[in-house]
Design an enzyme around this catalytic site. Structure first.
Site, PDB file in Angstrom:
ATOM      1  N   ASP A  98      -4.288 132.600   8.911  1.00 35.01           N
ATOM      2  CA  ASP A  98      -2.881 132.209   8.854  1.00 35.01           C
ATOM      3  C   ASP A  98      -2.593 131.794   7.411  1.00 35.01           C
ATOM      4  OD1 ASP A  98      -0.309 131.060   9.707  1.00 35.01           O
ATOM      5  OD2 ASP A  98      -1.233 130.965  11.697  1.00 35.01           O
ATOM      6  N   GLU A 254       5.680 135.989  10.255  1.00 36.61           N
ATOM      7  CA  GLU A 254       6.572 135.207  11.106  1.00 36.61           C
ATOM      8  C   GLU A 254       7.865 135.103  10.309  1.00 36.61           C
ATOM      9  OE1 GLU A 254       6.943 130.956  13.404  1.00 36.61           O
ATOM     10  OE2 GLU A 254       6.523 131.015  11.288  1.00 36.61           O
ATOM     11  N   HIS A 327       1.430 129.811  19.933  1.00 33.28           N
ATOM     12  CA  HIS A 327       1.222 128.361  19.898  1.00 33.28           C
ATOM     13  C   HIS A 327       2.524 127.574  19.774  1.00 33.28           C
ATOM     14  CE1 HIS A 327       1.809 129.618  15.844  1.00 33.28           C
ATOM     15  NE2 HIS A 327       1.924 128.363  15.441  1.00 33.28           N
TER      16      HIS A 327
HETATM   17  C1  GLC Z   1       5.626 128.191  12.091  1.00 31.70           C
HETATM   18  C2  GLC Z   1       4.412 127.863  12.926  1.00 31.70           C
HETATM   19  C3  GLC Z   1       4.604 126.508  13.528  1.00 31.70           C
HETATM   20  C4  GLC Z   1       4.745 125.506  12.417  1.00 31.70           C
HETATM   21  C5  GLC Z   1       5.861 125.902  11.454  1.00 31.70           C
HETATM   22  C6  GLC Z   1       5.784 125.126  10.182  1.00 31.70           C
HETATM   23  O1  GLC Z   1       6.778 128.303  12.854  1.00 31.70           O
HETATM   24  O2  GLC Z   1       4.183 128.859  13.868  1.00 31.70           O
HETATM   25  O3  GLC Z   1       3.566 126.149  14.396  1.00 31.70           O
HETATM   26  O4  GLC Z   1       5.009 124.241  12.949  1.00 31.70           O
HETATM   27  O5  GLC Z   1       5.788 127.254  11.081  1.00 31.70           O
HETATM   28  O6  GLC Z   1       4.679 125.521   9.428  1.00 31.70           O
END
Ligand code: GLC
Length: 555
Positions: A98, A254, A327
């Site tokens: 990640d 993401e 998650h």
């Molecule tokens: C993304 C992650 C999440 C996290 C956020 C801030 O959305 O998937 O778990 O809290 O970023 O890093």
């Protein structure tokens, strides 16, 4: 689109804190993952995406990195990671890490130096504004203002997410270079690629002007001024050219909120990334990812429309990353199946529905067991900072405490973060100590040991489904084939996967009642499904409750 090696992968997401604890401290770790590689190999997955394992104060469970080139000691050390990569490789499993580069932890050395000395080079690695009041009215994703006062100075720093997650200033060229070197350093260590966190937030509206308030707190959602802003493409192009393009690696972003008309820039032939997650169907039950206390009603037909709209856009430009859990999401069985969450046929049907879509399927740990949401009775039982914030906001917005708790139970990110149930023993065999977060109530019933090797179990179904997609007689069509929507009645989702040679109709009955559908031709042959029998007569098919079936058209 030219074929890419990663299009054949089935990716399994691991939340390391909750997968398997090898040393009894109640927290999952890297060695725990290595210990369970045989399980993952048996299931048939080909790549693991491991949520952040870098050094971190764990305010957001690792999404707050305090050193990008060191691992969190509670997870293990570099030797443990090298061992995991080696052992996984023996089983033909690749490792994806990640990458959290929109923000760091406030405990990162850069931020600490920036606080100590406003004249230091690190001060410009972050976003600071001078003054003695909040520079604007934007609301952070995890609640409250995006601005936090620097103690002892008339200065504020900016955070899109939590207070302990200051945003990195991508406008600073030196910072970008340091980040790129770090990314290359990781790729050189033998990882297969990255899932890239919150990357659509790296460019901000540099006017920093107030927005129309949208809550009783008089603040305005920051996403309107910080997500997919004009100019982000330059940063993303540079990121790709300086790092990913120099390696044989896979990237999945993401990137919430990318408008469909811009999808080509993101995942087209020359896109910034290989794949992105589309949250439109994952979030169909809520107003938005940052306001999940505002719940929305939905129907199976709406779910189908959203999925197919996404699939058709992705097909036009590139390749999607398909998922029903992660998650940050509740358990899919609870979210999509509601009262039928414990019905094994329904859980299997749901799994098959997204698994045979066009794209790379992602499976989140425990999904293969049909895990369900928990039921917590008070807010003290939650760990996730966004759950606590959403609870507060719903009270502010006028919900009763009871209603707020009900909503947090439905949507809390902790639902997916409960420790993995390996067996029915104490704490599900996850740890010999005390787990950092409570197990689900169901673990004595829903656990790996109760399902692995047991005929008819959800685990065995997933295993067979993976094998069927990867190595079965219809693999090429199911992996590479095109997709198009197929009209179907109420409560039924259907689509067609096809190549020039072969055509497969996929039908999924989301109802507990029989549903009759009409097929395009007679003489079609069922090739796979979650139930023993398929009731077909001429062009008519009577789908049984929660039946999933794939039917091949004869040439
Ligand atoms: C993304 C992650 C999440 C996290 C956020 C801030 O959305 O998937 O778990 O809290 O970023 O890093």
């Amino acid at each position: 689109m030219a074929r890419k090696w990663w299009q054949d992968e089935v990716i399994y997401q691991i939340y390391p804190k909750s997968f398997r604890d090898s040393n009894g401290d109640g927290i999952g770790d890297i060695r725990g993952i290595t210990e369970k590689l045989d399980y993952l190999e048996d299931l048939g997955v080909t790549m693991l995406w491991i949520c952040p394992i870098y050094q971190s104060p764990m305010d957001d469970n690792g999404y707050d990195v305090s050193d990008y080139m060191a691992l969190a000691p509670e997870f293990g050390d570099m030797d443990d990671l090298d061992e995991l990569i080696r052992e996984a490789d023996k089983r033909n499993i690749k490792i994806m890490m990640d990458l959290v580069i929109n923000h760091s932890s406030d405990e990162h050395e850069w931020f600490q130096k920036a606080l100590e000395d406003p004249e230091s080079r690190y001060h410009d690695y972050y976003i600071f504004k001078e003054g003695n009041e909040r520079p604007n009215n934007w609301r952070s994703i995890f609640g409250g203002s995006v601005w936090e006062k620097v103690p002892g100075r008339d200065e504020y720093y900016y955070h899109t997410f939590g207070k302990k997650q200051p945003d990195l200033n991508w406008e600073n060229e030196e910072l970008r270079k340091v980040l790129f070197d770090m990314v290359n350093w990781w790729l050189d260590r033998g990882i297969a690629g990255f899932r890239i966190d919150a990357i659509s937030f790296i460019k901000k509206d540099l006017t920093w002007s107030d927005r129309e308030p949208d809550g009783v707190d008089r603040l305005a959602k920051c996403t309107k001024a910080t997500r997919n802003m004009p100019g982000i493409g330059e940063f993303l192009t540079e990121l790709k050219e300086e790092t990913f393009a120099r390696h044989r690696c896979v990237t999945v972003a993401e990137a919430a909120g990318v408008p469909y008309e811009k999808m080509g820039e993101f995942i087209g032939e020359n896109g910034y990334f290989d794949m992105i997650f589309d949250f439109r169907y994952a979030d169909l039950d809520i107003a938005s990812g940052s306001e999940w206390f505002k719940r929305l009603p939905w129907t199976v037909k709406e779910l189908e429309e959203k999925i197919m709209a996404s699939q058709m856009i992705m097909q036009k430009y590139g390749w999607p990353a398909n998922f029903i859990e992660n998650h940050d999401q509740p358990r899919a069985a609870s979210k999509y199946l509601k009262e039928a969450q414990d019905n094994k046929d329904a859980v299997k049907m749901m799994g098959a529905m997204y698994f045979f879509l066009r794209g790379v399927p992602f499976i989140y740990q425990g999904q293969e067991l049909g895990m369900v949401n928990f039921e917590r009775t008070s807010m003290e039982q939650f760990n996730d900072l966004s759950s606590i914030d959403q609870y507060q906001r719903s009270l502010e917005e006028g919900l009763s405490g009871e209603e707020a708790l009900r909503i947090v139970n439905l949507r809390s990110r902790d639902n997916a973060r409960t420790p993995f149930p390996w067996n029915a023993e104490k704490y599900g065999g996850f740890t010999e100590g005390t787990p950092w977060l409570n197990m689900t109530e169901e673990y004595p019933r829903i656990n790996a040991e109760a399902q692995k090797g047991k005929e008819g179990s959800i685990y065995e179904f997933y295993k067979e489904m993976i094998a069927f997609r990867q190595h079965g007689p219809y693999s090429r069509t199911l992996i590479e084939g095109n997709i198009e929507p197929v009209r179907s009645g109420e409560d039924v989702i259907s689509y067609r996967r096809f190549t020039e040679e072969e055509s497969i109709y996929c039908l999924f009955n989301f109802s507990g009642k029989e549903r009759t559908e009409t097929l395009p031709n007679t003489g079609m042959v069922p090739i796979w499904g979650n139930l023993e029998q398929t009731h077909m007569n001429g062009k008519t098919i009577k789908l049984q409750p929660y039946q999933a079936v794939l039917i091949k058209e004869n040439e």
